[in-house]
Motif scaffolding. Structure first.
Motif, PDB file in Angstrom:
ATOM      1  N   UNK A   7      32.395  44.529  33.994  1.00 39.67           N
ATOM      2  CA  UNK A   7      31.098  43.855  34.071  1.00 39.67           C
ATOM      3  C   UNK A   7      31.045  42.792  32.987  1.00 39.67           C
ATOM      4  N   UNK A   8      30.030  41.935  33.086  1.00 36.55           N
ATOM      5  CA  UNK A   8      29.826  40.941  32.037  1.00 36.55           C
ATOM      6  C   UNK A   8      30.250  39.533  32.387  1.00 36.55           C
ATOM      7  N   UNK A   9      30.846  39.353  33.546  1.00 38.89           N
ATOM      8  CA  UNK A   9      31.240  38.014  33.937  1.00 38.89           C
ATOM      9  C   UNK A   9      30.031  37.155  34.273  1.00 38.89           C
ATOM     10  N   UNK A  10      30.297  35.867  34.471  1.00 46.71           N
ATOM     11  CA  UNK A  10      29.216  34.963  34.826  1.00 46.71           C
ATOM     12  C   UNK A  10      29.630  33.519  34.686  1.00 46.71           C
ATOM     13  N   UNK A  11      28.620  32.662  34.718  1.00 46.67           N
ATOM     14  CA  UNK A  11      28.821  31.217  34.588  1.00 46.67           C
ATOM     15  C   UNK A  11      28.391  30.794  33.189  1.00 46.67           C
ATOM     16  N   UNK A  12      29.260  30.056  32.515  1.00 51.68           N
ATOM     17  CA  UNK A  12      28.965  29.609  31.159  1.00 51.68           C
ATOM     18  C   UNK A  12      29.523  28.205  30.979  1.00 51.68           C
ATOM     19  N   UNK A  37      43.646  41.248  32.250  1.00 47.87           N
ATOM     20  CA  UNK A  37      44.405  40.247  32.982  1.00 47.87           C
ATOM     21  C   UNK A  37      43.425  39.328  33.676  1.00 47.87           C
ATOM     22  N   UNK A  38      43.905  38.182  34.137  1.00 47.40           N
ATOM     23  CA  UNK A  38      43.038  37.286  34.886  1.00 47.40           C
ATOM     24  C   UNK A  38      43.824  36.606  35.985  1.00 47.40           C
ATOM     25  N   UNK A  39      43.083  36.208  37.005  1.00 54.39           N
ATOM     26  CA  UNK A  39      43.707  35.530  38.133  1.00 54.39           C
ATOM     27  C   UNK A  39      42.820  34.403  38.596  1.00 54.39           C
ATOM     28  N   UNK A  40      43.353  33.190  38.486  1.00 58.90           N
ATOM     29  CA  UNK A  40      42.656  32.003  38.968  1.00 58.90           C
ATOM     30  C   UNK A  40      43.047  31.756  40.415  1.00 58.90           C
ATOM     31  N   UNK A  89      39.646  26.049  31.869  1.00 59.37           N
ATOM     32  CA  UNK A  89      40.876  26.703  32.323  1.00 59.37           C
ATOM     33  C   UNK A  89      40.846  28.220  32.150  1.00 59.37           C
ATOM     34  N   UNK A  90      39.795  28.745  31.522  1.00 56.02           N
ATOM     35  CA  UNK A  90      39.615  30.204  31.454  1.00 56.02           C
ATOM     36  C   UNK A  90      38.961  30.757  32.721  1.00 56.02           C
ATOM     37  N   UNK A  91      38.531  29.876  33.604  1.00 52.53           N
ATOM     38  CA  UNK A  91      37.900  30.304  34.849  1.00 52.53           C
ATOM     39  C   UNK A  91      38.867  31.145  35.675  1.00 52.53           C
ATOM     40  N   UNK A  92      38.445  32.357  36.012  1.00 51.91           N
ATOM     41  CA  UNK A  92      39.294  33.286  36.754  1.00 51.91           C
ATOM     42  C   UNK A  92      38.512  34.560  37.021  1.00 51.91           C
ATOM     43  N   UNK A 114      40.683  47.795  37.677  1.00 54.29           N
ATOM     44  CA  UNK A 114      39.328  47.632  38.144  1.00 54.29           C
ATOM     45  C   UNK A 114      39.264  46.618  39.264  1.00 54.29           C
ATOM     46  N   UNK A 115      38.057  46.367  39.734  1.00 50.73           N
ATOM     47  CA  UNK A 115      37.869  45.461  40.874  1.00 50.73           C
ATOM     48  C   UNK A 115      37.749  44.006  40.441  1.00 50.73           C
ATOM     49  N   UNK A 116      37.552  43.782  39.164  1.00 48.44           N
ATOM     50  CA  UNK A 116      37.479  42.430  38.640  1.00 48.44           C
ATOM     51  C   UNK A 116      36.066  41.914  38.482  1.00 48.44           C
ATOM     52  N   UNK A 117      35.912  40.963  37.573  1.00 47.87           N
ATOM     53  CA  UNK A 117      34.628  40.289  37.371  1.00 47.87           C
ATOM     54  C   UNK A 117      34.893  38.793  37.201  1.00 47.87           C
ATOM     55  N   UNK A 118      34.081  37.981  37.861  1.00 42.48           N
ATOM     56  CA  UNK A 118      34.302  36.536  37.883  1.00 42.48           C
ATOM     57  C   UNK A 118      33.768  35.879  36.611  1.00 42.48           C
ATOM     58  N   UNK A 119      34.591  35.052  36.021  1.00 43.86           N
ATOM     59  CA  UNK A 119      34.185  34.212  34.893  1.00 43.86           C
ATOM     60  C   UNK A 119      34.385  32.765  35.310  1.00 43.86           C
ATOM     61  N   UNK A 120      33.331  31.981  35.219  1.00 44.93           N
ATOM     62  CA  UNK A 120      33.404  30.571  35.569  1.00 44.93           C
ATOM     63  C   UNK A 120      32.918  29.753  34.386  1.00 44.93           C
ATOM     64  N   UNK A 121      33.755  28.829  33.943  1.00 43.45           N
ATOM     65  CA  UNK A 121      33.425  27.984  32.806  1.00 43.45           C
ATOM     66  C   UNK A 121      33.292  26.549  33.303  1.00 43.45           C
TER      67      UNK A 121
END
Length: 123
Positions: A7-12, A37-40, A89-92, A114-121
């Motif tokens: 949890x905790x992802x979002x748009x920043x 880990x992250x996946x773009x 470039x951290x968006x993933x 886990x199922x992942x959480x989206x981070x968008x910068x």
């Protein structure tokens, strides 16, 4: 068996901060190395950071070193990723994972995800 929920992802905006959390179920959480880990889009899943079972050893990918901080609270069965100075470039999608291997950044060594959480910068 370990189940993980991020949890905790979002748009920043670029330069901003986010803190990701990963809550784990199971009484053996404290015995696992935890990784992020992250996946773009269109890219392979890549290693970000890991922390050993007792928090004594932490490691970061060069791309996030000095900006991201990993931590864990075994009493709460939770691992965190504090992300500062975020860049587009951290968006993933960010995933947490658990491994029985102590010092590994190889995603193949992580057996629980886990199922992942989206981070968008945004720029």
């Amino acid at each position: 068996q370990v189940q993980l929920v991020e949890s905790g992802g979002g748009l920043v905006q670029a330069g901003g901060s986010l803190r990701l959390s990963c809550a784990a179920s199971g009484r053996t959480f404290g015995s696992y190395t935890m990784g992020w880990f992250r996946q773009a889009p269109g890219k392979e899943r890549e290693y970000v950071s890991r922390i050993t079972w007792n928090g004594a050893s932490k490691h970061y990918a060069d791309s996030v070193k000095g900006r991201f901080t990993i931590s864990r609270d075994n009493a709460k069965n939770t691992v965190y990723l504090q992300m500062n100075s975020l860049k587009p470039e951290d968006t993933a999608v960010y995933f947490c994972a658990a491994s029985r291997s102590a010092y590994t950044s190889d995603r193949l060594d992580y057996g629980y995800w886990g199922q992942g959480t989206q981070v968008t910068v945004s720029s």
